[in-house]
Design a protein around this motif. Structure first.
Motif, mmCIF file in Angstrom:
data_model
loop_
_atom_site.group_PDB
_atom_site.id
_atom_site.type_symbol
_atom_site.label_atom_id
_atom_site.label_comp_id
_atom_site.label_asym_id
_atom_site.label_seq_id
_atom_site.Cartn_x
_atom_site.Cartn_y
_atom_site.Cartn_z
ATOM 1 N N THR A 35 0.825 -1.206 0.000
ATOM 2 C CA THR A 35 0.000 0.000 0.000
ATOM 3 C C THR A 35 0.864 1.262 0.000
ATOM 4 O O THR A 35 0.553 2.234 -0.683
ATOM 5 C CB THR A 35 -0.937 0.004 1.217
ATOM 6 O OG1 THR A 35 -0.162 -0.182 2.393
ATOM 7 C CG2 THR A 35 -1.945 -1.114 1.116
ATOM 8 N N THR A 39 0.844 3.942 -3.217
ATOM 9 C CA THR A 39 0.445 5.336 -3.034
ATOM 10 C C THR A 39 1.629 6.298 -3.161
ATOM 11 O O THR A 39 1.473 7.491 -2.988
ATOM 12 C CB THR A 39 -0.187 5.532 -1.645
ATOM 13 O OG1 THR A 39 0.763 5.206 -0.630
ATOM 14 C CG2 THR A 39 -1.425 4.668 -1.471
ATOM 15 N N THR A 172 -3.650 14.563 1.769
ATOM 16 C CA THR A 172 -2.923 13.514 1.042
ATOM 17 C C THR A 172 -1.450 13.514 1.407
ATOM 18 O O THR A 172 -0.857 12.463 1.664
ATOM 19 C CB THR A 172 -3.093 13.698 -0.470
ATOM 20 O OG1 THR A 172 -4.478 13.549 -0.810
ATOM 21 C CG2 THR A 172 -2.270 12.666 -1.241
ATOM 22 N N ARG A 176 0.546 10.579 3.380
ATOM 23 C CA ARG A 176 1.689 9.944 2.710
ATOM 24 C C ARG A 176 2.862 9.821 3.682
ATOM 25 O O ARG A 176 3.573 8.812 3.703
ATOM 26 C CB ARG A 176 2.076 10.738 1.468
ATOM 27 C CG ARG A 176 3.121 10.064 0.597
ATOM 28 C CD ARG A 176 3.259 10.750 -0.754
ATOM 29 N NE ARG A 176 2.204 10.349 -1.673
ATOM 30 C CZ ARG A 176 1.454 11.177 -2.384
ATOM 31 N NH1 ARG A 176 1.613 12.487 -2.253
ATOM 32 N NH2 ARG A 176 0.542 10.722 -3.204
ATOM 33 N N GLN A 179 2.076 7.144 6.400
ATOM 34 C CA GLN A 179 2.170 5.757 5.963
ATOM 35 C C GLN A 179 3.520 5.121 6.284
ATOM 36 O O GLN A 179 3.625 3.901 6.348
ATOM 37 C CB GLN A 179 1.902 5.657 4.459
ATOM 38 C CG GLN A 179 0.431 5.453 4.134
ATOM 39 C CD GLN A 179 0.253 4.912 2.736
ATOM 40 O OE1 GLN A 179 0.199 5.666 1.771
ATOM 41 N NE2 GLN A 179 0.168 3.596 2.636
ATOM 42 N N THR A 252 -5.375 5.454 -2.279
ATOM 43 C CA THR A 252 -4.851 6.772 -1.966
ATOM 44 C C THR A 252 -4.093 6.678 -0.646
ATOM 45 O O THR A 252 -4.264 5.709 0.114
ATOM 46 C CB THR A 252 -5.995 7.791 -1.826
ATOM 47 O OG1 THR A 252 -6.812 7.396 -0.714
ATOM 48 C CG2 THR A 252 -6.834 7.843 -3.098
ATOM 49 N N PRO A 253 -3.242 7.670 -0.307
ATOM 50 C CA PRO A 253 -2.520 7.622 0.976
ATOM 51 C C PRO A 253 -3.419 7.472 2.205
ATOM 52 O O PRO A 253 -3.101 6.669 3.094
ATOM 53 C CB PRO A 253 -1.742 8.939 0.984
ATOM 54 C CG PRO A 253 -1.458 9.191 -0.466
ATOM 55 C CD PRO A 253 -2.715 8.746 -1.175
ATOM 56 N N GLY A 256 -4.416 3.871 2.255
ATOM 57 C CA GLY A 256 -3.284 3.025 2.616
ATOM 58 C C GLY A 256 -3.015 3.053 4.103
ATOM 59 O O GLY A 256 -2.781 2.011 4.732
#
Length: 334
Positions: A35, A39, A172, A176, A179, A252-253, A256
């Motif tokens: 994931t 992303t 986003t 990111r 993650q 998408t982040p 994920g």
């Protein structure tokens, strides 16, 4: 100590266990990082390196899972036949890992190993602890994907509500970055679950050969299992990674992050609280489906999901049948 088993034979079987551990690492590397890579939160090599390190540390927290595999699934076999039973189980698990890796299917290395142990035990006349298999394998096998699906949906729905008035671009970018932490948490859970399972097999081998006499995992076994699964993780499993990261749904982040956080939480509860050897693959795949369904049901490519679920149901008997065949093929050596 069972002097009928040469030390070289013990080393050879442990090496085979590490071969399974390595295939587990590259087969299930996608569980932790697919994931994040899909992303673009992390580059593939950075993600693999991070996952390898997290796997390494996670392995030291999986003693309950190791005990379940080492003594809970089957009665301890004895002598040379016991060693061949473990060989048959490992060959069954390795074969299934390689088959599903070739087709890019994220099947469960955990259930392949347990299926191999049960199949080999049945044909070798060794008792299978079906009550343990039922309570710590079958029931969690059903509950963990359902939990992943439902909790993933709820977590993602909650994130939508919390950030409903926020700038989409800023959200986003934030997720990111987040993650990195959620992927590390997922990799830690993979080490806690899967490296510990191989450590449990090694303890079983040592007990059969008389070099060990308890369910306590020696520190060198944990270190060896952790290092090998980390090397396998760093080798990567690109075929499976594409399936998890892109073919089920275009993540998408925020999605994920939600799926990784959901799956990691389930792995921790199962492993640390109950010593249940659940499938990291089933858990993260179901979480991705649940998260994706918040967008719209049709956003999930259910045809791909159906193929994955089919592989799940075939894993236990498939690995078991390979183990049975291996037992008979190696009978000339006993």
């Amino acid at each position: 100590m069972d002097t009928t088993i040469p030390f070289a034979a013990v080393v050879a079987v442990i090496a085979l266990a590490m071969a399974f551990n390595y295939t587990n690492g590259f087969h299930d590397a996608a569980n932790a990082i697919a994931t994040s890579v899909s992303t673009r939160a992390l580059t593939p090599r950075v993600a693999l390196a991070m996952a390898a390190v997290a796997n390494l540390f996670g392995a030291f927290f999986g003693s309950k899972v190791a005990a379940t595999i080492g003594s809970g699934i089957i009665a301890q076999p004895e002598g040379v036949d016991g060693m061949w039973l473990v060989v048959a189980a490992l060959v069954g698990a390795i074969a299934w890992n390689l088959i599903t890796w070739w087709f890019g299917l994220p099947s469960s290395s955990s259930h392949a190993l347990i299926g191999g142990l049960c199949g080999a035990a049945l044909v070798a006349g060794v008792a299978v602890h079906w009550s343990v298999v039922w309570s710590k394998v079958i029931i969690p096998m059903v509950i963990s994907p359902v939990a992943g699906l439902l909790i993933g949906y709820l977590v993602m729905a909650g994130l939508f509500w919390i950030f409903r008035r926020s700038n989409p671009g800023r959200v986003t970018r934030g997720f990111r970055l987040s993650q990195t932490a959620s992927a590390a948490a997922m990799a830690f859970g993979h080490g806690l679950q899967d490296a510990a399972k191989t450590a449990g097999v090694v303890v079983l081998v040592l007990n059969i050969a008389g070099y060990h006499n308890s369910n306590v995992v020696p520190i060198w076994v944990l270190v060896l299992s952790a290092v090998v699964i980390s090397l396998g993780t760093y080798a990567g499993g690109w075929r499976v990674m594409r399936t998890l990261g892109r073919r089920i749904i275009d993540l998408t982040p925020p999605q994920g992050f939600a799926s990784e956080t959901t799956a990691a939480s389930i792995l921790y509860v199962a492993g640390l609280a109950f010593g249940a050897p659940i499938s990291t693959t089933h858990t993260i795949t179901a979480a991705i489906m649940g998260v994706g369904a918040t967008k719209r049901i049709s956003a999930v490519r259910w045809s791909v999901a159906n193929n994955i679920v089919g592989a799940w149901f075939l894993t236990f008997p498939g690995a078991g049948l390979v183990a049975v065949a291996t037992w008979y093929l190696t009978s000339v050596f006993r």
